[in-house]
Design a protein around this motif. Structure first.
Motif, PDB file in Angstrom:
ATOM      1  N   PRO B  40       0.833  -1.207   0.000  1.00  7.77           N
ATOM      2  CA  PRO B  40       0.000   0.000   0.000  1.00  7.77           C
ATOM      3  C   PRO B  40       0.867   1.256   0.000  1.00  7.77           C
ATOM      4  O   PRO B  40       2.067   1.181   0.257  1.00  7.77           O
ATOM      5  N   ASN B  41       0.257   2.390  -0.266  1.00  7.15           N
ATOM      6  CA  ASN B  41       1.009   3.644  -0.214  1.00  7.15           C
ATOM      7  C   ASN B  41       1.589   3.829   1.173  1.00  7.15           C
ATOM      8  O   ASN B  41       0.933   3.566   2.167  1.00  7.15           O
ATOM      9  N   LYS B  45       7.995   1.250  -0.108  1.00  7.71           N
ATOM     10  CA  LYS B  45       8.501   0.861  -1.432  1.00  7.71           C
ATOM     11  C   LYS B  45       9.499   1.874  -1.989  1.00  7.71           C
ATOM     12  O   LYS B  45      10.615   1.516  -2.363  1.00  7.71           O
ATOM     13  N   GLU B 158       6.366   2.495  -9.577  1.00  9.46           N
ATOM     14  CA  GLU B 158       5.000   2.774 -10.021  1.00  9.46           C
ATOM     15  C   GLU B 158       4.945   3.214 -11.491  1.00  9.46           C
ATOM     16  O   GLU B 158       4.442   4.291 -11.805  1.00  9.46           O
ATOM     17  N   SER B 188       7.651  -1.614  -8.722  1.00  9.59           N
ATOM     18  CA  SER B 188       6.758  -1.419  -7.579  1.00  9.59           C
ATOM     19  C   SER B 188       5.376  -1.009  -8.048  1.00  9.59           C
ATOM     20  O   SER B 188       5.210  -0.425  -9.115  1.00  9.59           O
ATOM     21  N   HIS B 190       1.111  -0.340  -6.176  1.00  9.77           N
ATOM     22  CA  HIS B 190       0.198  -0.575  -5.056  1.00  9.77           C
ATOM     23  C   HIS B 190      -1.056  -1.282  -5.562  1.00  9.77           C
ATOM     24  O   HIS B 190      -2.022  -1.437  -4.843  1.00  9.77           O
TER      25      HIS B 190
END
Lengths: 272, 310
Positions: B40-41, B45, B158, B188, B190
């Motif tokens: 999750p945020n 990461k 992301e 990465s 989420h």
């Protein structure tokens, strides 16, 4: 893995690639510097303000300076525009550093060049070279324009001695200011903050400390970076109580060196 | 290969306290496959990725790229290519010039700039100022920058954030291709759904700790379970009957959940024993659910809505 086949079919040999030497980092920073418009705008502004205002102020004051009631030397006017041009030097020094922090690009830079001191050194060297050359050229052109009007009133100055020194002195002073701002930029990482702090220090605080009474006030005034550094850029200083040109410039360089060392230590330690 | 050992990062959180962003994690990112870094945020990461790249100094522990500390690398861009933030570009500089300075910094020949622009499909807009780029174009430029040094390790933070479906597919294909070429690919996200399509291996992180480190298929069989929901008037009898056949039966409120037999076979069994059935449904818990369950305790901010509380 010594070579990898890319989609395009191109093969890149690992061996033919150099490590990020200082020369490579210098080239990279030069590409960065010349590929944004703000660099050229600030340099053009330095030239226009520096040379233009010197000419303008000499035109407007030549006749008074030649008269018996004049209580200032024409030598204080022949590089007058540099007082304003130093603002653009501050802007250039700040932008070179703080836009990278503002956009987050500094991470790309430090990932590509983990030796962060080289980045600081390369930026410094380029800004010093650019401002040194542009500052000197600006002073010469300002002299040509301003002295034309002084000459008409019979108070022209020959290009020698302190006048000549103030020409490359203008380049040195602007280079110093750019370097000073680079160090502050690395410490603060913020464009507006960097520009306002350096300008406040140079232009406002430098004059306000004049009001502190006694020998203490005199020394603080002398030591303020703008007051220490600027006499080299003018044949005759408006304020007679400052250091003389080379002593002042040496003090200014020392102050820059302290800031640069602080910036280097902080940048090396701080998370990017 | 990326190898982290007891990697820890603490940030000052005011009043002399610290916040642990990454908590003594160990992991290895192997070459030749896509490793998804899922969490999750705020799970840690990006902090982990910044430590890999030597941008943040670990509070303790170590992380190495190809066997040594990244900062000691003689040619960093040849070692690892990274996309950390697609916005981290000077808006007034063109894409080509951005790649040019990067290439120059590591002594990479300028011809390589054209190649990577080709690779990501940006050659037609390479002269435009990057400030005009859409998020998708920015991501592509970031990936082009990562590929400049033709590195054996590629780290993308992301990369599909804000991309349109076509862009997402492109990143997915590209990551696959890089892994197939034998590179280490560390991505990465989420979003579990995205990782399910892209990754061979999963590294799940929550509150700075590794919650799972396994292959995608293992993760699916371990966490994405399915069961058959049975509702019947004689629920107790049905449960006893099915339980007696060696099936895993659990009773929840007014239903029983059966694992190990499909819905049709369960229906037939109950029918043969004369038990009425009101509902017979196969309930598949999605990977997303599995991920949610796994990280439920470690998300930083919970939305207190009905939907999230199910």
């Amino acid at each position: 893995m010594t070579a990898t086949l890319m989609e395009s079919g191109a093969v890149v040999e690992r061996a033919d690639v150099a490590r990020p030497t200082f020369a490579a980092v210098l080239r990279a920073e030069w590409v960065k510097l010349r590929t944004v418009r703000s660099t050229w705008w600030t340099l053009v502004a330095t030239f226009v303000l520096g040379a233009g205002l010197t000419t303008l102020i000499c035109w407007g004051n030549a006749d008074w300076l030649a008269s018996p009631e004049a209580d200032e030397s024409p030598g204080s006017f022949i590089t007058w525009g540099m007082m304003i041009a130093q603002i653009t030097a501050v802007v250039l020094g700040a932008l070179v550093v703080t836009t990278e922090y503002g956009t987050g690009m500094i991470r790309t830079t430090f990932a590509a060049v983990p030796a962060r001191g080289r980045v600081l050194a390369a930026k410094s060297l380029l800004v010093v070279a650019l401002l040194g050359v542009v500052g000197t050229v600006t002073a010469f052109v300002g002299y040509a324009g301003g002295n034309y009007f002084l000459d008409r009133e019979g108070i022209g100055m020959s290009m020698s001695g302190d006048v000549l020194r103030s020409m490359y002195g203008s380049g040195l002073y602007l280079a110093g200011i750019g370097l000073f701002t680079i160090a502050v930029g690395f410490l603060l990482r913020h464009t507006a903050g960097t520009i306002s702090i350096v300008l406040a220090l140079m232009l406002i605080l430098g004059n306000m400390v004049n009001l502190i009474p006694g020998a203490f006030g005199e020394w603080v005034t002398k030591l303020m970076p703008g007051n220490a550094g600027s006499p080299i850029s003018t044949p005759v200083s408006f304020n007679p109580n400052l250091f003389d040109a080379w002593t002042g410039f040496a003090v200014f360089c020392l102050e820059i060196a302290v800031l640069l060392v602080a910036a280097y230590v902080v940048v090396k330690r701080r998370d990017a | 290969m990326i190898r982290a050992h007891a990697l820890t990062k603490r940030f000052p959180a005011g009043k002399g306290e610290t916040r642990t962003a990454v908590d003594a994690i160990d992991f290895v990112v192997e070459p030749g496959r896509v490793t998804g870094f899922l969490g999750p945020n705020g799970a840690g990461k990006s902090t982990t990725m910044r430590m890999i790249l030597g941008l943040d100094a670990p509070t303790s522990g170590t992380v190495s790229v190809n066997g040594h500390r990244y900062a000691d690398s003689p040619a960093p861009l040849r070692e690892i290519g990274a996309l950390l933030d697609a916005h981290a570009i000077h808006p007034g500089r063109s894409a080509r010039d951005h790649l040019r300075w990067l290439a120059a910094s590591n002594g990479i020949p300028t011809t390589r700039v054209g190649e990577v622009l080709d690779l990501v499909g940006l050659e037609s807009v390479a002269g435009q100022r990057a400030g005009r780029f859409s998020l998708g174009m920015g991501q592509r430029l970031g990936i082009a920058a990562a590929m400049l040094g033709d590195p054996p390790v590629v780290v993308l933070d992301e990369p599909v954030n804000g991309l349109d479906p076509e862009g997402i597919r492109w990143v997915r294909t590209f990551a696959r291709q890089l892994a197939d070429e034998g590179r280490t690919v560390f991505i990465s996200s989420h979003l579990m759904s995205e990782m399910a399509l892209m990754a061979d291996h999963l590294l799940v992180i929550g509150r700075g700790q590794i919650l799972a480190d396994c292959s995608m298929t293992e993760f699916m069989s371990d966490h994405a379970t399915s069961y058959v929901r049975v509702k019947a008037p004689a629920l107790g009898d049905a449960a006893t009957l099915l339980g007696g056949r060696g099936l895993d039966v659990s009773r929840v409120d007014d239903e029983i959940r059966v694992v190990g037999l499909d819905a049709a076979a369960i229906g037939d069994t109950l029918f043969r024993h004369g038990l009425a059935v009101h509902e017979l449904t196969l309930v598949r818990s999605s990977l997303e659910d599995a991920f949610m369950t796994l990280t439920a305790d470690s998300v930083e901010y919970h939305a207190m809505t009905e939907g999230a509380a199910r």
